[in-house]
Design an enzyme around this catalytic site. Sequence first.
Site, PDB file in Angstrom:
ATOM      1  CB  THR A  11      -0.980  -0.008   1.103  1.00  0.00           C
ATOM      2  OG1 THR A  11      -1.785  -1.201   1.358  1.00  0.00           O
ATOM      3  CG2 THR A  11      -1.838   1.127   1.365  1.00  0.00           C
TER       4      THR A  11
ATOM      5  CE  LYS B  15      -5.153  -0.913   1.663  1.00  0.00           C
ATOM      6  NZ  LYS B  15      -5.409  -1.993   2.433  1.00  0.00           N
TER       7      LYS B  15
ATOM      8  CE  LYS C 120       1.628   1.979   4.025  1.00  0.00           C
ATOM      9  NZ  LYS C 120       2.218   0.940   3.539  1.00  0.00           N
TER      10      LYS C 120
HETATM   11  P1  NAD Z   1       5.503  -5.972   7.301  1.00  0.00           P
HETATM   12  O1  NAD Z   1       6.173  -4.902   7.961  1.00  0.00           O
HETATM   13  O2  NAD Z   1       5.324  -7.287   8.070  1.00  0.00           O
HETATM   14  O3  NAD Z   1       6.207  -6.594   5.988  1.00  0.00           O
HETATM   15  C1  NAD Z   1       7.014  -5.997   5.071  1.00  0.00           C
HETATM   16  C2  NAD Z   1       8.372  -6.704   4.829  1.00  0.00           C
HETATM   17  O4  NAD Z   1       8.982  -6.241   3.744  1.00  0.00           O
HETATM   18  C3  NAD Z   1       9.320  -7.075   6.019  1.00  0.00           C
HETATM   19  O5  NAD Z   1       9.521  -8.182   6.522  1.00  0.00           O
HETATM   20  C4  NAD Z   1      10.447  -6.212   5.757  1.00  0.00           C
HETATM   21  O6  NAD Z   1      11.729  -6.755   6.287  1.00  0.00           O
HETATM   22  C5  NAD Z   1      10.374  -6.488   4.273  1.00  0.00           C
HETATM   23  N1  NAD Z   1      11.426  -5.590   3.267  1.00  0.00           N
HETATM   24  C6  NAD Z   1      11.585  -4.301   3.569  1.00  0.00           C
HETATM   25  N2  NAD Z   1      12.402  -4.146   2.484  1.00  0.00           N
HETATM   26  C7  NAD Z   1      12.653  -5.071   1.672  1.00  0.00           C
HETATM   27  C8  NAD Z   1      13.334  -5.214   0.320  1.00  0.00           C
HETATM   28  N3  NAD Z   1      14.148  -4.203  -0.185  1.00  0.00           N
HETATM   29  N4  NAD Z   1      13.130  -6.566  -0.109  1.00  0.00           N
HETATM   30  C9  NAD Z   1      12.238  -7.456   0.586  1.00  0.00           C
HETATM   31  N5  NAD Z   1      11.951  -7.225   1.585  1.00  0.00           N
HETATM   32  C10 NAD Z   1      11.814  -5.881   2.210  1.00  0.00           C
HETATM   33  O7  NAD Z   1       4.259  -5.549   6.757  1.00  0.00           O
HETATM   34  P2  NAD Z   1       2.900  -6.192   6.094  1.00  0.00           P
HETATM   35  O8  NAD Z   1       1.767  -5.934   7.434  1.00  0.00           O
HETATM   36  O9  NAD Z   1       3.103  -7.479   5.582  1.00  0.00           O
HETATM   37  O10 NAD Z   1       2.468  -5.235   5.228  1.00  0.00           O
HETATM   38  C11 NAD Z   1       3.063  -5.069   3.861  1.00  0.00           C
HETATM   39  C12 NAD Z   1       2.155  -4.182   3.064  1.00  0.00           C
HETATM   40  O11 NAD Z   1       0.957  -4.492   2.854  1.00  0.00           O
HETATM   41  C13 NAD Z   1       2.104  -2.527   3.547  1.00  0.00           C
HETATM   42  O12 NAD Z   1       2.386  -1.907   2.457  1.00  0.00           O
HETATM   43  C14 NAD Z   1       0.886  -2.550   4.252  1.00  0.00           C
HETATM   44  O13 NAD Z   1       0.352  -1.134   4.103  1.00  0.00           O
HETATM   45  C15 NAD Z   1      -0.004  -3.563   3.405  1.00  0.00           C
HETATM   46  N6  NAD Z   1      -1.187  -4.094   3.939  1.00  0.00           N
HETATM   47  C16 NAD Z   1      -1.264  -4.590   5.505  1.00  0.00           C
HETATM   48  C17 NAD Z   1      -2.253  -5.143   5.935  1.00  0.00           C
HETATM   49  C18 NAD Z   1      -2.207  -5.897   7.338  1.00  0.00           C
HETATM   50  O14 NAD Z   1      -3.246  -5.982   7.985  1.00  0.00           O
HETATM   51  N7  NAD Z   1      -0.860  -5.983   7.895  1.00  0.00           N
HETATM   52  C19 NAD Z   1      -3.412  -5.017   5.062  1.00  0.00           C
HETATM   53  C20 NAD Z   1      -3.749  -4.622   4.025  1.00  0.00           C
HETATM   54  C21 NAD Z   1      -2.516  -4.029   3.377  1.00  0.00           C
END
Ligand code: NAD
Length: 313
Positions: A112, A187, A262
Amino acid sequence: MTEQSAAGDAAQSAGTIAFLGLGHMGGPMAVNLIKAGYTVVGYDPVPAAIEAARDHGVPVTGSAVEAATGASVILTMLPSGRHVLEAYRGSGGQPGLLEAAAPGTLFLDCSTINVTEAQEAAAAAIAAGHRSVDAPVSGGVVGAEAGTLTFMVGGEDDDVATVRPILETMGKRVVHCGAHGLGQAAKVCNNMILGVSMIAVSEAFVLGEKLGLTHEALFDVAAHASGQCWALTTNCPVPGPVPTSPANRDYQPGFAGALMAKDLGLAVNALEHTGVAADMGQLAARIYNSFVEHGGGGTDFSGIINSIREQSE
Ligand code: NAD
């Protein structure tokens, strides 16, 4: 051909998917691709994320560029637009994914991020000879695990058709919203509705309490009247009327307050970029920022009712 064997054929012919970002969402999404027969190579800079993915059967590599080399699709599920753009272009003198990928690779970003960042990422991918689709999700970690996410998709028809079977493996609904960046636009608009409506529902419950209404009475009326909305009937901010809502488990998320803050920040950026006069969206962003500053970031966003109640004493 059965639906299942068609899905299996799609998995066989998709080539390798480089899956970057194996966090709360990406981890279980990658597992669902593996279970459906896709060839996935994962990468995450955090060792615990790598370990968890490996334990769940996802093959992993030592760098993003290594994962991207030879992939037909590069799927990113990263925390923010900055992470996505840096991963695409490289940072600190390290090459990025755009350089490492073979020409014509499809860049599929499910993070997102700002609408403008999604458009910038797509333009950079296309300028480097690749293809690009933005496909942010709703449905949270529960949806990621169950494979029931909704994907809001922006990109060219052909590219969306290419990734549709992949998205349908990780989700139950795929909506093509228009050109590059319009998945993110959908979104941000949806979550602005959600943030504003959760505050409205919470204020109404606290007002009802002050006026002597029981939660059940207000719910029974509003859930069947013009106040009906998802924030009330699915994620009800008071315990009782909807047994599955986070309010019944001490506001454990669910959808964390930090993620709502966010997403409302992204909405505010879009409002400022477009000049739309959306007082409610702006105010909701300020209210959720304050909620996070006062310790609500890790609780469900419906916990906003507790801060409204505290301020009403
Ligand atoms: P998270 O922080 O758990 O996971 C993100 C991962 O990306 C981390 O493990 C981090 O180490 C990794 N990362 C960072 N830079 C990287 C790179 N260059 N290469 C590979 N990996 C890298 O976050 P999340 O909860 O999994 O959310 C991910 C996305 O989904 C966000 O943009 C969030 O806004 C969106 N989202 C989350 C939810 C939710 O409920 N958690 C729901 C809808 C959307």
